[in-house]
Design a protein around this motif. Sequence first.
Motif, PDB file in Angstrom:
ATOM      1  N   HIS A  60      15.711  -5.747  -0.489  1.00  0.00           N
ATOM      2  CA  HIS A  60      15.514  -5.315   0.903  1.00  0.00           C
ATOM      3  C   HIS A  60      14.912  -6.418   1.757  1.00  0.00           C
ATOM      4  CE1 HIS A  60      16.555  -1.091   0.336  1.00  0.00           C
ATOM      5  NE2 HIS A  60      15.963  -1.187  -0.841  1.00  0.00           N
ATOM      6  N   ILE A  61      14.131  -7.285   1.153  1.00  0.00           N
ATOM      7  CA  ILE A  61      13.475  -8.366   1.881  1.00  0.00           C
ATOM      8  C   ILE A  61      14.496  -9.387   2.388  1.00  0.00           C
ATOM      9  CG2 ILE A  61      11.887 -10.329   1.645  1.00  0.00           C
ATOM     10  CD1 ILE A  61      10.340  -8.617  -0.412  1.00  0.00           C
ATOM     11  N   GLU A  62      15.510  -9.626   1.600  1.00  0.00           N
ATOM     12  CA  GLU A  62      16.448 -10.711   1.859  1.00  0.00           C
ATOM     13  C   GLU A  62      17.298 -10.535   3.108  1.00  0.00           C
ATOM     14  OE1 GLU A  62      18.578 -10.763  -1.807  1.00  0.00           O
ATOM     15  OE2 GLU A  62      16.782 -11.287  -2.938  1.00  0.00           O
ATOM     16  N   GLY A  86       8.777   3.154   5.064  1.00  0.00           N
ATOM     17  CA  GLY A  86       7.912   3.675   6.108  1.00  0.00           C
ATOM     18  C   GLY A  86       7.572   5.140   5.931  1.00  0.00           C
ATOM     19  N   SER A  87       8.395   5.868   5.189  1.00  0.00           N
ATOM     20  CA  SER A  87       8.125   7.297   5.001  1.00  0.00           C
ATOM     21  C   SER A  87       7.239   7.575   3.789  1.00  0.00           C
ATOM     22  CB  SER A  87       9.431   8.089   4.896  1.00  0.00           C
ATOM     23  OG  SER A  87      10.224   7.598   3.838  1.00  0.00           O
ATOM     24  N   THR A  88       7.380   6.792   2.718  1.00  0.00           N
ATOM     25  CA  THR A  88       6.590   7.037   1.504  1.00  0.00           C
ATOM     26  C   THR A  88       5.520   5.971   1.269  1.00  0.00           C
ATOM     27  OG1 THR A  88       8.052   5.766   0.061  1.00  0.00           O
ATOM     28  CG2 THR A  88       8.576   8.123   0.382  1.00  0.00           C
ATOM     29  N   HIS A  89       5.653   4.834   1.900  1.00  0.00           N
ATOM     30  CA  HIS A  89       4.763   3.673   1.734  1.00  0.00           C
ATOM     31  C   HIS A  89       4.826   3.119   0.310  1.00  0.00           C
ATOM     32  CE1 HIS A  89       3.170   4.065   5.783  1.00  0.00           C
ATOM     33  NE2 HIS A  89       3.243   5.358   5.561  1.00  0.00           N
ATOM     34  N   ARG A  90       5.928   3.376  -0.369  1.00  0.00           N
ATOM     35  CA  ARG A  90       6.144   2.806  -1.697  1.00  0.00           C
ATOM     36  C   ARG A  90       6.919   1.506  -1.551  1.00  0.00           C
ATOM     37  NH1 ARG A  90       7.768   8.483  -4.079  1.00  0.00           N
ATOM     38  NH2 ARG A  90       5.705   9.193  -4.710  1.00  0.00           N
ATOM     39  N   GLU A  91       6.666   0.598  -2.486  1.00  0.00           N
ATOM     40  CA  GLU A  91       7.322  -0.704  -2.437  1.00  0.00           C
ATOM     41  C   GLU A  91       8.829  -0.557  -2.643  1.00  0.00           C
ATOM     42  OE1 GLU A  91       6.947  -5.110  -4.471  1.00  0.00           O
ATOM     43  OE2 GLU A  91       5.301  -3.678  -4.702  1.00  0.00           O
ATOM     44  N   ASP A 137       5.498 -10.873   0.910  1.00  0.00           N
ATOM     45  CA  ASP A 137       4.683 -10.287  -0.151  1.00  0.00           C
ATOM     46  C   ASP A 137       5.445  -9.106  -0.739  1.00  0.00           C
ATOM     47  OD1 ASP A 137       2.222  -9.986  -1.689  1.00  0.00           O
ATOM     48  OD2 ASP A 137       1.915  -8.170  -0.513  1.00  0.00           O
ATOM     49  N   ALA A 138       5.795  -8.119   0.097  1.00  0.00           N
ATOM     50  CA  ALA A 138       6.555  -6.954  -0.354  1.00  0.00           C
ATOM     51  C   ALA A 138       7.049  -6.183   0.860  1.00  0.00           C
ATOM     52  CB  ALA A 138       5.691  -6.061  -1.231  1.00  0.00           C
ATOM     53  N   ALA A 139       8.140  -5.442   0.654  1.00  0.00           N
ATOM     54  CA  ALA A 139       8.656  -4.527   1.673  1.00  0.00           C
ATOM     55  C   ALA A 139       8.340  -3.112   1.220  1.00  0.00           C
ATOM     56  CB  ALA A 139      10.159  -4.715   1.833  1.00  0.00           C
ATOM     57  N   GLY A 171      16.361   1.037  10.953  1.00  0.00           N
ATOM     58  CA  GLY A 171      16.172   2.322  10.295  1.00  0.00           C
ATOM     59  C   GLY A 171      15.623   3.370  11.244  1.00  0.00           C
ATOM     60  N   ARG A 172      14.828   4.264  10.690  1.00  0.00           N
ATOM     61  CA  ARG A 172      14.267   5.384  11.437  1.00  0.00           C
ATOM     62  C   ARG A 172      13.072   4.944  12.264  1.00  0.00           C
ATOM     63  NH1 ARG A 172      13.036   9.469   6.920  1.00  0.00           N
ATOM     64  NH2 ARG A 172      11.994  10.469   8.656  1.00  0.00           N
ATOM     65  N   VAL A 173      13.138   5.173  13.556  1.00  0.00           N
ATOM     66  CA  VAL A 173      12.075   4.743  14.467  1.00  0.00           C
ATOM     67  C   VAL A 173      10.800   5.573  14.276  1.00  0.00           C
ATOM     68  CG1 VAL A 173      12.756   6.181  16.425  1.00  0.00           C
ATOM     69  CG2 VAL A 173      11.622   4.005  16.843  1.00  0.00           C
ATOM     70  N   GLU A 174      10.920   6.782  13.715  1.00  0.00           N
ATOM     71  CA  GLU A 174       9.732   7.618  13.526  1.00  0.00           C
ATOM     72  C   GLU A 174       8.926   7.218  12.296  1.00  0.00           C
ATOM     73  OE1 GLU A 174      13.119   9.791  11.500  1.00  0.00           O
ATOM     74  OE2 GLU A 174      12.853   8.698  13.366  1.00  0.00           O
ATOM     75  N   CYS A 175       9.479   6.381  11.435  1.00  0.00           N
ATOM     76  CA  CYS A 175       8.736   5.845  10.276  1.00  0.00           C
ATOM     77  C   CYS A 175       9.476   4.621   9.726  1.00  0.00           C
ATOM     78  CB  CYS A 175       8.526   6.903   9.198  1.00  0.00           C
ATOM     79  SG  CYS A 175      10.044   7.636   8.573  1.00  0.00           S
ATOM     80  N   PRO A 176       9.517   3.541  10.491  1.00  0.00           N
ATOM     81  CA  PRO A 176      10.280   2.362  10.058  1.00  0.00           C
ATOM     82  C   PRO A 176       9.694   1.708   8.808  1.00  0.00           C
ATOM     83  CG  PRO A 176       9.063   1.880  12.072  1.00  0.00           C
ATOM     84  CD  PRO A 176       8.864   3.332  11.776  1.00  0.00           C
ATOM     85  N   ASN A 177      10.586   1.164   7.992  1.00  0.00           N
ATOM     86  CA  ASN A 177      10.147   0.361   6.852  1.00  0.00           C
ATOM     87  C   ASN A 177       9.405  -0.848   7.390  1.00  0.00           C
ATOM     88  OD1 ASN A 177      11.518   2.178   5.261  1.00  0.00           O
ATOM     89  ND2 ASN A 177      13.255   0.846   4.889  1.00  0.00           N
ATOM     90  N   TYR A 178       8.652  -1.508   6.532  1.00  0.00           N
ATOM     91  CA  TYR A 178       7.910  -2.678   6.987  1.00  0.00           C
ATOM     92  C   TYR A 178       7.816  -3.725   5.895  1.00  0.00           C
ATOM     93  CZ  TYR A 178       4.081   0.045   4.852  1.00  0.00           C
ATOM     94  OH  TYR A 178       3.293   0.779   4.009  1.00  0.00           O
ATOM     95  N   LEU A 179       7.646  -4.958   6.330  1.00  0.00           N
ATOM     96  CA  LEU A 179       7.585  -6.126   5.458  1.00  0.00           C
ATOM     97  C   LEU A 179       6.230  -6.796   5.644  1.00  0.00           C
ATOM     98  CD1 LEU A 179       8.990  -8.248   3.606  1.00  0.00           C
ATOM     99  CD2 LEU A 179       9.837  -9.318   5.708  1.00  0.00           C
ATOM    100  N   ILE A 180       5.487  -6.925   4.548  1.00  0.00           N
ATOM    101  CA  ILE A 180       4.201  -7.612   4.562  1.00  0.00           C
ATOM    102  C   ILE A 180       4.440  -9.061   4.134  1.00  0.00           C
ATOM    103  CG2 ILE A 180       1.861  -7.686   3.604  1.00  0.00           C
ATOM    104  CD1 ILE A 180       2.367  -5.174   5.270  1.00  0.00           C
ATOM    105  N   GLU A 181       3.891  -9.993   4.891  1.00  0.00           N
ATOM    106  CA  GLU A 181       4.078 -11.423   4.633  1.00  0.00           C
ATOM    107  C   GLU A 181       2.737 -12.144   4.707  1.00  0.00           C
ATOM    108  OE1 GLU A 181       8.288 -12.322   6.773  1.00  0.00           O
ATOM    109  OE2 GLU A 181       6.586 -11.957   8.101  1.00  0.00           O
TER     110      GLU A 181
END
Length: 125
Positions: A96-98, A86-91, A81-83, A55-65
């Motif tokens: 998306h995790i899969e 990166g831009s809104t920090h909403r789940e 746990d949840a993905a 995705g976007r390098v300036e605010c990549p999504n992230y996966l918490i495990e």
Amino acid sequence: MARRAVLVSMAADSTIADVAQTLDNPVEYVRRILEKLERCRRAHGDAQVRIGVRGRVECPNYLIEYALLDPKTKQTSVHPDAAYSGSTHRELAPRHIEEARNWSPEEMNITAVSALIGRLRNPRD
């Protein structure tokens, strides 16, 4: 004038520390991730994060495990746990995790992320 996105690619094995200099607002981005990591650690006793590398390098999504040790086999297994966006920090939706190719194989644990935010807040120039 409208801001133009600069196309920057990231390595498939990037961590937050690797892309920190390309983030829109590094301190806030890492602080929000640290909040999610703390919540996961309180719930599961462990937490780590992997970033999205497609995705976007300036605010990549992230996966918490989190990792769990099986007392019988002594094997550790990692569970999502949840993905988060990166831009809104909403789940994000569980689908998306899969998609494993979206996520870097390299993770940062909560200690490493805490150290990173310290370096970002107090750079030694």
